[in-house]
Design a protein around this motif. Structure first.
Motif, PDB file in Angstrom:
ATOM      1  N   ILE A 172       0.952  -1.108   0.012  1.00 19.07           N
ATOM      2  CA  ILE A 172       0.075  -0.018  -0.053  1.00 19.07           C
ATOM      3  C   ILE A 172       0.739   1.264  -0.099  1.00 19.07           C
ATOM      4  O   ILE A 172       1.546   1.314   0.895  1.00 19.07           O
ATOM      5  CB  ILE A 172      -1.004  -0.002   1.324  1.00 19.07           C
ATOM      6  N   ALA A 173       0.636   1.935  -1.041  1.00 21.50           N
ATOM      7  CA  ALA A 173       1.556   3.304  -1.275  1.00 21.50           C
ATOM      8  C   ALA A 173       1.103   4.495  -0.532  1.00 21.50           C
ATOM      9  O   ALA A 173       1.761   5.191  -0.049  1.00 21.50           O
ATOM     10  CB  ALA A 173       2.007   3.479  -2.652  1.00 21.50           C
ATOM     11  N   ASP A 174      -0.307   4.705  -0.578  1.00 20.60           N
ATOM     12  CA  ASP A 174      -0.985   5.747  -0.312  1.00 20.60           C
ATOM     13  C   ASP A 174      -2.541   5.502  -0.003  1.00 20.60           C
ATOM     14  O   ASP A 174      -3.157   4.709  -0.664  1.00 20.60           O
ATOM     15  CB  ASP A 174      -0.832   6.893  -1.382  1.00 20.60           C
ATOM     16  N   VAL A 175      -2.992   6.145   1.014  1.00 21.08           N
ATOM     17  CA  VAL A 175      -4.430   5.946   1.369  1.00 21.08           C
ATOM     18  C   VAL A 175      -4.895   7.353   1.966  1.00 21.08           C
ATOM     19  O   VAL A 175      -4.273   8.175   2.468  1.00 21.08           O
ATOM     20  CB  VAL A 175      -4.577   4.980   2.673  1.00 21.08           C
ATOM     21  N   ARG A 176      -6.083   7.613   1.341  1.00 19.72           N
ATOM     22  CA  ARG A 176      -6.894   8.814   1.754  1.00 19.72           C
ATOM     23  C   ARG A 176      -8.463   8.608   2.005  1.00 19.72           C
ATOM     24  O   ARG A 176      -8.867   7.814   1.252  1.00 19.72           O
ATOM     25  CB  ARG A 176      -6.927   9.978   0.534  1.00 19.72           C
ATOM     26  N   TRP A 177      -8.677   9.300   3.072  1.00 12.17           N
ATOM     27  CA  TRP A 177     -10.484   9.188   3.295  1.00 12.17           C
ATOM     28  C   TRP A 177     -11.147   9.894   2.033  1.00 12.17           C
ATOM     29  O   TRP A 177     -10.628  10.689   1.541  1.00 12.17           O
ATOM     30  CB  TRP A 177     -10.822   9.951   4.702  1.00 12.17           C
ATOM     31  N   LEU A 178     -12.432   9.193   1.962  1.00 14.25           N
ATOM     32  CA  LEU A 178     -13.270   9.833   0.897  1.00 14.25           C
ATOM     33  C   LEU A 178     -14.461  10.245   1.510  1.00 14.25           C
ATOM     34  O   LEU A 178     -14.796  10.152   2.429  1.00 14.25           O
ATOM     35  CB  LEU A 178     -13.501   8.689  -0.221  1.00 14.25           C
ATOM     36  N   ASP A 179     -15.262  11.269   0.648  1.00 15.61           N
ATOM     37  CA  ASP A 179     -16.410  11.741   0.852  1.00 15.61           C
ATOM     38  C   ASP A 179     -16.440  12.236   2.438  1.00 15.61           C
ATOM     39  O   ASP A 179     -17.795  12.243   3.159  1.00 15.61           O
ATOM     40  CB  ASP A 179     -17.473  10.397   1.020  1.00 15.61           C
ATOM     41  N   GLY A 180     -15.608  12.997   2.700  1.00 16.80           N
ATOM     42  CA  GLY A 180     -15.638  13.684   4.016  1.00 16.80           C
ATOM     43  C   GLY A 180     -15.502  12.801   5.337  1.00 16.80           C
ATOM     44  O   GLY A 180     -15.250  13.493   6.439  1.00 16.80           O
TER      45      GLY A 180
ATOM     46  N   ARG B  18     -15.635   5.314   3.529  1.00 19.13           N
ATOM     47  CA  ARG B  18     -15.190   5.018   2.331  1.00 19.13           C
ATOM     48  C   ARG B  18     -13.617   5.652   2.531  1.00 19.13           C
ATOM     49  O   ARG B  18     -13.384   6.717   2.727  1.00 19.13           O
ATOM     50  CB  ARG B  18     -15.427   5.190   0.854  1.00 19.13           C
ATOM     51  N   PHE B  19     -12.767   4.864   1.591  1.00 17.07           N
ATOM     52  CA  PHE B  19     -11.172   5.575   1.498  1.00 17.07           C
ATOM     53  C   PHE B  19     -10.666   4.925   0.059  1.00 17.07           C
ATOM     54  O   PHE B  19     -11.224   4.140  -0.470  1.00 17.07           O
ATOM     55  CB  PHE B  19     -10.323   5.167   2.694  1.00 17.07           C
ATOM     56  N   ARG B  20      -9.793   5.654  -0.275  1.00 23.41           N
ATOM     57  CA  ARG B  20      -9.128   5.290  -1.570  1.00 23.41           C
ATOM     58  C   ARG B  20      -7.563   5.044  -1.426  1.00 23.41           C
ATOM     59  O   ARG B  20      -7.003   5.666  -0.660  1.00 23.41           O
ATOM     60  CB  ARG B  20      -8.865   6.487  -2.403  1.00 23.41           C
ATOM     61  N   ALA B  21      -7.376   3.741  -1.796  1.00 31.85           N
ATOM     62  CA  ALA B  21      -5.831   3.186  -1.539  1.00 31.85           C
ATOM     63  C   ALA B  21      -5.358   2.951  -2.783  1.00 31.85           C
ATOM     64  O   ALA B  21      -5.963   2.691  -3.804  1.00 31.85           O
ATOM     65  CB  ALA B  21      -5.960   1.842  -0.894  1.00 31.85           C
ATOM     66  N   ARG B  22      -4.030   3.575  -2.813  1.00 31.08           N
ATOM     67  CA  ARG B  22      -3.038   3.220  -4.035  1.00 31.08           C
ATOM     68  C   ARG B  22      -2.273   2.094  -3.669  1.00 31.08           C
ATOM     69  O   ARG B  22      -1.420   2.117  -3.019  1.00 31.08           O
ATOM     70  CB  ARG B  22      -2.316   4.229  -4.383  1.00 31.08           C
ATOM     71  N   ASN B  23      -2.337   1.093  -4.497  1.00 29.78           N
ATOM     72  CA  ASN B  23      -1.244  -0.343  -4.469  1.00 29.78           C
ATOM     73  C   ASN B  23      -0.299  -0.214  -5.279  1.00 29.78           C
ATOM     74  O   ASN B  23      -0.266   0.299  -6.642  1.00 29.78           O
ATOM     75  CB  ASN B  23      -2.019  -1.409  -4.453  1.00 29.78           C
ATOM     76  N   SER B  24       0.760  -0.960  -4.594  1.00 29.27           N
ATOM     77  CA  SER B  24       1.969  -0.938  -5.667  1.00 29.27           C
ATOM     78  C   SER B  24       2.604  -2.216  -5.184  1.00 29.27           C
ATOM     79  O   SER B  24       2.873  -2.607  -4.148  1.00 29.27           O
ATOM     80  CB  SER B  24       3.011   0.196  -5.290  1.00 29.27           C
ATOM     81  N   ALA B  25       2.817  -2.791  -6.411  1.00 26.54           N
ATOM     82  CA  ALA B  25       3.495  -4.244  -6.307  1.00 26.54           C
ATOM     83  C   ALA B  25       4.925  -4.371  -6.493  1.00 26.54           C
ATOM     84  O   ALA B  25       5.635  -5.242  -6.450  1.00 26.54           O
ATOM     85  CB  ALA B  25       2.691  -5.496  -7.162  1.00 26.54           C
ATOM     86  N   GLY B  26       5.467  -3.020  -6.832  1.00 28.80           N
ATOM     87  CA  GLY B  26       6.857  -3.044  -7.108  1.00 28.80           C
ATOM     88  C   GLY B  26       7.290  -3.161  -8.551  1.00 28.80           C
ATOM     89  O   GLY B  26       8.285  -2.852  -9.076  1.00 28.80           O
ATOM     90  N   ARG B  27       6.362  -3.789  -9.434  1.00 24.23           N
ATOM     91  CA  ARG B  27       6.415  -3.886 -10.841  1.00 24.23           C
ATOM     92  C   ARG B  27       5.274  -3.692 -11.429  1.00 24.23           C
ATOM     93  O   ARG B  27       4.087  -3.757 -10.746  1.00 24.23           O
ATOM     94  CB  ARG B  27       6.808  -5.225 -11.131  1.00 24.23           C
TER      95      ARG B  27
END
Length: 160
Positions: free
Chosen positions: A38-46, A55-64
């Motif tokens: 998990i590279a980044d997570v942010r809350w959504l909708d206040g 809800r939250f938005r997650a940015r995943n990274s597998a390294g490739r």
């Protein structure tokens, strides 16, 4: 490269209270400190804190390969007991992730788990294998849970 992912869990004893551990895990913005995928997570909708339906938005990274995004929804937020969320992706099926906190004589046994409620489709498996180079997702997920609980134990020993 298709695998039959159904469910798995990893448990670890940590010398901390269930509430202290819950507070770290349920602050989803701290997830990159716990998970190498998990590279980044942010809350959504206040939303600003864990609650059912948040809800939250997650940015995943597998390294490739490129990073990918998903928007989980919290399904259980019971402080000191259970924290769970459901992750859906159009090609990625539906996974329920959860943490259970069981107090014991000297701290807490934390169990991280996942359950696949809608399997990944064939195109999703193709992307995982070719674009991301992930050949054994079942082992990757188990290793990730083990690492997350190890990092959690270190965090409570050396608080920020």
């Amino acid at each position: 490269m298709r695998q039959d992912l159904t469910s798995d869990s990893v448990s670890r004893h940590i010398d901390a209270s269930p509430e202290e551990l819950y507070d770290i895990v349920s602050d989803v913005t701290r997830t990159p400190e716990l998970s190498s995928e998990i590279a980044d997570v942010r809350w959504l909708d206040g939303a600003t804190s864990p609650a059912g339906g948040a809800r939250f938005r997650a940015r995943n990274s597998a390294g490739r390969g490129p990073d990918w995004f998903n928007k989980p929804v919290i399904t259980v937020a019971d402080r000191g007991r259970v924290f769970a969320f459901e992750r859906t992706e159009w090609i990625g099926g539906i996974l329920r992730w959860g943490y259970q906190f069981e107090p014991d004589a000297t701290g807490t046994t934390v169990t991280e788990s996942y359950e696949v409620t809608k399997p990944l489709n064939a195109f999703g498996w193709f992307l995982i294998g070719t674009l991301y180079g992930l050949k054994d997702r079942k082992t990757d997920l188990r290793q990730g849970m083990t690492e997350t609980l190890e990092r959690l134990a270190v965090m409570v020993r050396q608080p920020a």
